[in-house]
Design a protein around this motif. Structure first.
Motif, PDB file in Angstrom:
ATOM      1  N   SER A 114       0.581  -1.063   0.107  1.00 51.99           N
ATOM      2  CA  SER A 114       0.087  -0.198  -0.038  1.00 51.99           C
ATOM      3  C   SER A 114       0.593   1.096  -0.059  1.00 51.99           C
ATOM      4  N   LEU A 115       2.455   1.147   0.703  1.00 57.89           N
ATOM      5  CA  LEU A 115       2.924   2.103   0.451  1.00 57.89           C
ATOM      6  C   LEU A 115       3.838   2.410  -0.810  1.00 57.89           C
TER       7      LEU A 115
ATOM      8  N   ASP B  23       5.450   6.050  -2.184  1.00 59.75           N
ATOM      9  CA  ASP B  23       6.266   5.380  -0.893  1.00 59.75           C
ATOM     10  C   ASP B  23       7.519   4.983  -1.276  1.00 59.75           C
ATOM     11  N   ASP B  24       9.356   5.818  -1.053  1.00 62.26           N
ATOM     12  CA  ASP B  24      10.654   5.168  -1.064  1.00 62.26           C
ATOM     13  C   ASP B  24      10.457   4.202   0.108  1.00 62.26           C
ATOM     14  N   GLY B  25      10.501   3.135   0.403  1.00 63.88           N
ATOM     15  CA  GLY B  25      10.564   1.790   1.747  1.00 63.88           C
ATOM     16  C   GLY B  25      12.601   2.125   1.626  1.00 63.88           C
ATOM     17  N   SER B  26      13.211   3.000   1.005  1.00 66.47           N
ATOM     18  CA  SER B  26      14.783   2.694   1.150  1.00 66.47           C
ATOM     19  C   SER B  26      14.744   3.606   2.237  1.00 66.47           C
ATOM     20  N   ILE B  27      14.024   4.722   3.038  1.00 66.98           N
ATOM     21  CA  ILE B  27      14.637   6.014   2.810  1.00 66.98           C
ATOM     22  C   ILE B  27      14.095   5.840   4.780  1.00 66.98           C
ATOM     23  N   PRO B  28      15.006   6.062   5.207  1.00 68.18           N
ATOM     24  CA  PRO B  28      14.654   6.033   6.967  1.00 68.18           C
ATOM     25  C   PRO B  28      13.798   6.553   7.615  1.00 68.18           C
ATOM     26  N   ARG B  29      12.332   6.272   8.283  1.00 68.86           N
ATOM     27  CA  ARG B  29      11.733   6.910   8.566  1.00 68.86           C
ATOM     28  C   ARG B  29      11.435   6.281   9.937  1.00 68.86           C
TER      29      ARG B  29
ATOM     30  N   THR C 271       8.460   2.773  19.066  1.00 67.62           N
ATOM     31  CA  THR C 271       9.322   3.242  17.615  1.00 67.62           C
ATOM     32  C   THR C 271      10.483   3.368  17.224  1.00 67.62           C
ATOM     33  N   CYS C 272      10.634   3.582  16.256  1.00 68.32           N
ATOM     34  CA  CYS C 272      12.290   3.272  15.773  1.00 68.32           C
ATOM     35  C   CYS C 272      12.243   4.101  14.714  1.00 68.32           C
ATOM     36  N   ASP C 273      13.617   4.251  14.021  1.00 66.44           N
ATOM     37  CA  ASP C 273      13.774   5.199  12.698  1.00 66.44           C
ATOM     38  C   ASP C 273      14.615   4.046  11.419  1.00 66.44           C
ATOM     39  N   ALA C 274      13.474   3.811  11.022  1.00 69.74           N
ATOM     40  CA  ALA C 274      14.284   2.364   9.619  1.00 69.74           C
ATOM     41  C   ALA C 274      13.783   2.823   8.516  1.00 69.74           C
TER      42      ALA C 274
ATOM     43  N   TRP D 118       1.884  -2.185  13.020  1.00 61.92           N
ATOM     44  CA  TRP D 118       2.890  -0.802  12.874  1.00 61.92           C
ATOM     45  C   TRP D 118       2.184   0.165  11.513  1.00 61.92           C
ATOM     46  N   GLU D 119       2.682   1.089  12.099  1.00 61.55           N
ATOM     47  CA  GLU D 119       2.613   1.963  11.043  1.00 61.55           C
ATOM     48  C   GLU D 119       3.337   3.481  10.280  1.00 61.55           C
ATOM     49  N   THR D 120       3.359   4.435   9.310  1.00 58.97           N
ATOM     50  CA  THR D 120       4.188   5.441   9.178  1.00 58.97           C
ATOM     51  C   THR D 120       3.623   6.170   8.134  1.00 58.97           C
ATOM     52  N   LEU D 121       4.312   6.638   7.851  1.00 57.03           N
ATOM     53  CA  LEU D 121       4.419   8.008   6.921  1.00 57.03           C
ATOM     54  C   LEU D 121       4.572   7.608   5.813  1.00 57.03           C
ATOM     55  N   VAL D 122       3.694   7.986   4.380  1.00 63.25           N
ATOM     56  CA  VAL D 122       4.330   8.048   2.886  1.00 63.25           C
ATOM     57  C   VAL D 122       5.446   8.756   2.797  1.00 63.25           C
ATOM     58  N   ILE D 123       6.687   8.009   3.055  1.00 65.82           N
ATOM     59  CA  ILE D 123       8.237   8.992   2.269  1.00 65.82           C
ATOM     60  C   ILE D 123       8.477   8.790   0.446  1.00 65.82           C
ATOM     61  N   LYS D 124       8.220   9.813  -0.103  1.00 66.26           N
ATOM     62  CA  LYS D 124       8.519   9.856  -1.370  1.00 66.26           C
ATOM     63  C   LYS D 124      10.144  10.918  -1.303  1.00 66.26           C
ATOM     64  N   GLU D 125      10.833   9.835  -2.777  1.00 68.87           N
ATOM     65  CA  GLU D 125      12.463  10.505  -2.254  1.00 68.87           C
ATOM     66  C   GLU D 125      12.131  12.102  -3.190  1.00 68.87           C
ATOM     67  N   PRO D 126      12.728  12.709  -2.629  1.00 70.54           N
ATOM     68  CA  PRO D 126      13.133  13.757  -2.839  1.00 70.54           C
ATOM     69  C   PRO D 126      13.230  14.209  -4.072  1.00 70.54           C
TER      70      PRO D 126
END
Length: 271
Positions: free
Chosen positions: A161-162, A167-173, A213-216, A244-252
């Motif tokens: 879904s992300l 979403d760019d799953g390789s970006i830590p968040r 929480t953690c950053d990954a 778990w849940e997280t925000l969508v992070i897109k590659e700049p």
């Protein structure tokens, strides 16, 4: 297992789940299993037949996986259609792939001679045989999702879904993990998981829930490592892990090259 109402032979509208299993020879297998309580109970009272497709070695890679999946899918669809044409009820319940074969499982009434049906089918890529001589317990353990299977499937769905939303799953968040239980047990869980880098984000208002929480990165590699650890830690602490849940992070977006006139202007200022 989830309740479902799709009682068709092929289960096109049913929920299916991917499982990882080991074969008797220790090889890696992927099992696609049908999640349907009614058909699962039907398997207890009826016959289970495994249609075993031993694939020609020319169509198998070094990992034991077939290189002819389209032909195997066509074969599977053909078998499902043949069972659907019979008066006796039958259901496709799982397919297992690996170790140079694909095994297609059917649950069916004892009156249905599935071996006779399969005898009418031929294949250019595999030798086909039937086996009904195994215990329900063996079949059940192989195709029934464990708690880890269910959570991994949930991870896969969230990540998919992300990705669908860019979403760019390789970006830590920041990733939040939800647990429920008694306050003392949750405090023990938090203490145990702090060594793995998970910190308390907040408590729920009624103190029966805790968010760590953690950053990954939010990708399969991350959760292949995290999920078994979280389930094991939750079980050891007597609490429930709820995902778990997280925000969508897109590659700049990369900055476009400046126009010719802008480059001239910048160069002129530098001069």
């Amino acid at each position: 297992m989830d309740n479902a109402t799709d009682m068709s032979v092929g289960g096109e509208n049913d929920r299916w789940m991917l499982l990882e299993r080991q074969s008797d020879e220790g090889g890696f297998m992927v099992v696609r299993t049908r999640v349907n309580d009614d058909i699962h109970e039907c398997a207890r009272a009826n016959r289970i037949t495994a249609v075993i497709c031993d694939i020609d070695a020319r169509h198998v890679n070094d990992s034991g996986m077939p290189l002819c999946m389209d032909a195997l899918y066509d074969l599977e669809d053909h078998l499902i259609a043949m069972v659907a044409d019979r008066a006796e009820p039958g259901f496709h319940t799982a397919s297992a792939t690996g170790d140079g074969r694909r095994t297609i499982y059917f649950v069916h009434a004892p009156e249905l001679d599935l071996a006779a049906v399969v005898a009418m089918v031929s294949s250019d890529v595999a030798v086909i045989a039937c086996n009904s001589h195994f215990a329900f317990k063996t079949y059940d353990a192989f195709v029934t999702p464990t708690q880890l299977d269910t959570q991994v499937d949930g991870d896969r769905r969230v990540i998919s879904s992300l990705n669908t939303h860019g979403d760019d799953g390789s970006i830590p968040r920041k990733i939040d993990f939800w647990f429920y239980g008694d306050r003392a047990d949750l405090e023990g869980l938090a203490a145990n998981l702090s060594a793995s880098g998970l910190l308390i984000d907040h408590w729920l208002e009624d103190e029966t829930g805790l968010v760590l929480t953690c950053d990954a990165p939010a990708n399969f590699s991350t959760f292949a490592e995290l999920t078994p650890m979280l389930l094991e830690a939750a079980a050891a602490s007597g609490v429930r892990y709820d995902g778990w849940e997280t925000l969508v992070i897109k590659e700049p977006e990369s900055q476009s090259n400046p126009s010719f006139f802008k480059r001239l202007l910048v160069q002129g200022k530098a001069d």
